[in-house]
Design an enzyme around this catalytic site. Sequence first.
Site, PDB file in Angstrom:
ATOM      1  N   SER A 118      10.627  35.891 -51.297  1.00 54.99           N
ATOM      2  CA  SER A 118      10.410  36.462 -49.875  1.00 54.99           C
ATOM      3  C   SER A 118       9.292  37.590 -50.036  1.00 54.99           C
ATOM      4  O   SER A 118       8.844  37.964 -48.937  1.00 54.99           O
ATOM      5  CB  SER A 118      11.686  37.286 -49.593  1.00 54.99           C
ATOM      6  OG  SER A 118      12.074  38.137 -50.841  1.00 54.99           O
ATOM      7  N   HIS A 142      15.006  31.207 -48.106  1.00 53.60           N
ATOM      8  CA  HIS A 142      14.091  31.220 -47.236  1.00 53.60           C
ATOM      9  C   HIS A 142      13.165  29.890 -46.988  1.00 53.60           C
ATOM     10  O   HIS A 142      12.216  29.903 -46.246  1.00 53.60           O
ATOM     11  CB  HIS A 142      12.684  32.300 -47.766  1.00 53.60           C
ATOM     12  CG  HIS A 142      13.071  33.869 -47.503  1.00 53.60           C
ATOM     13  ND1 HIS A 142      12.784  34.445 -46.318  1.00 53.60           N
ATOM     14  CD2 HIS A 142      13.583  34.675 -48.138  1.00 53.60           C
ATOM     15  CE1 HIS A 142      13.167  35.702 -46.271  1.00 53.60           C
ATOM     16  NE2 HIS A 142      13.740  35.826 -47.371  1.00 53.60           N
ATOM     17  N   LYS A 145      19.028  33.174 -42.021  1.00 56.57           N
ATOM     18  CA  LYS A 145      17.761  33.224 -41.915  1.00 56.57           C
ATOM     19  C   LYS A 145      17.194  32.150 -40.713  1.00 56.57           C
ATOM     20  O   LYS A 145      17.528  32.553 -39.509  1.00 56.57           O
ATOM     21  CB  LYS A 145      16.880  33.358 -43.234  1.00 56.57           C
ATOM     22  CG  LYS A 145      17.107  34.498 -43.903  1.00 56.57           C
ATOM     23  CD  LYS A 145      16.454  34.583 -45.316  1.00 56.57           C
ATOM     24  CE  LYS A 145      16.906  35.943 -45.863  1.00 56.57           C
ATOM     25  NZ  LYS A 145      17.230  35.854 -47.253  1.00 56.57           N
TER      26      LYS A 145
END
Length: 394
Positions: free
Chosen positions: A182, A210, A241
Amino acid sequence: MTDKLAWVDEELQALKDAGLYNNIRTLGSPQGAWLDVDGKRVLNFCSNNYLGLANHPRLVEAVKKAMEKYGVGPAAVRTIAGTMDMHVELDERLAKFKGVDSAITFQSGFTANLGTIPALVGREDVIFSDRLNHASIIDGCRLSRAKIIAYEHADAEDLKKQLEEHRSEYRRALVVTDGVFSMDGDIAPLDKIYEVTKDYDAVLMVDDAHGEGVVGKGGRGIVDHFDLHGKVDVEVGTMSKAFGVMGGVVAGNSKVVEWLHQRGRPFLFSSAMSVPDVAACLEAINILEESTELVDRLWANTDLFKAEMKKLGFDTGESVTPITPVMLGEAALAQEFSRALYDAGVFGMALGFPTVPQGAARIRVMISAAHSSDDLEQGLEAFETVGKSLGVIG
Ligand SMILES: *Cc1c(COP(=O)(O)O)cnc(C)c1O
């Protein structure tokens, strides 16, 4: 009487002195390309809302409908009375979306890691963990009480060396890595990691927080990106996310999923996902399965933004994903840059030590499908102006 919590004041002061105290910004608007931050309208370059689903009208509508039928709270853990048919449906839909045998949902990605790692390894076992893995993996590893051996970041050669040297000293072994990292936006060489791991009787686990909804065909994640279907034992993911909601998932081998129904502690001892969360996640999957439009737009925005930033002369590091670090060096400069961006109407957070290494401070730009080309244009102009005024670019 002495104040037995006086140490807290001292610790907090130390954080402030070091510039490491979290000053938390407050939003007065939904997530989206633009936010009201502490009362000011700013372009949002900070959120993990990759696909713009966090305030998507279809998710909002699905939540309203579900609440009319099921109310709000689960009122129990999954194993007692907290499993509604919609939870089972979400587990099944996620498994199908990821192209795996089975999946089990948790309340968050963080609890998914905390629940999964200690269920797979214990005192007599060993974990090989990428040096830069996420905090929730690190905590899950510690909770398991297994021996933890960190290998060099994204380095399959070093992993092989560590496995060769230490695997045989322990009962079971787990190799665990983030899929997308990240802070730098680089990805784990999962193909090479798989090739190395398969010879050492070790379970392979990847945390795709992610990567979910971002990499792979239509956002199906890092295993799909490397075409490693059926080869990675455990895929942890998050719906907080790209999915724009909240929730964690463990997808993969059905034996692992069955075991987590029995031994995943946050599954057994923390209540089920709430009705709105489940309903919104189901609608997010519908949208992702119907079309790759949002994922395609995310990547088009990413490619455009990165190319323009490079043309302006910024160093955007090693990223191969929508996470775009703008490398600035010293933490003080990154903080000044962030303040100047905010004054220019752009919300971009500065990240410094210990989140990133000393001397590698940066602004981390998070690109989203929610950004229009005008938004990106405006963001680039702000970066150019601030970059020139602070002498970062010529
Ligand atoms: C964000 C993140 C998590 C935590 O996910 P939540 O659903 O927000 O708890 C876990 N692992 C990684 C790698 C992450 O980036």
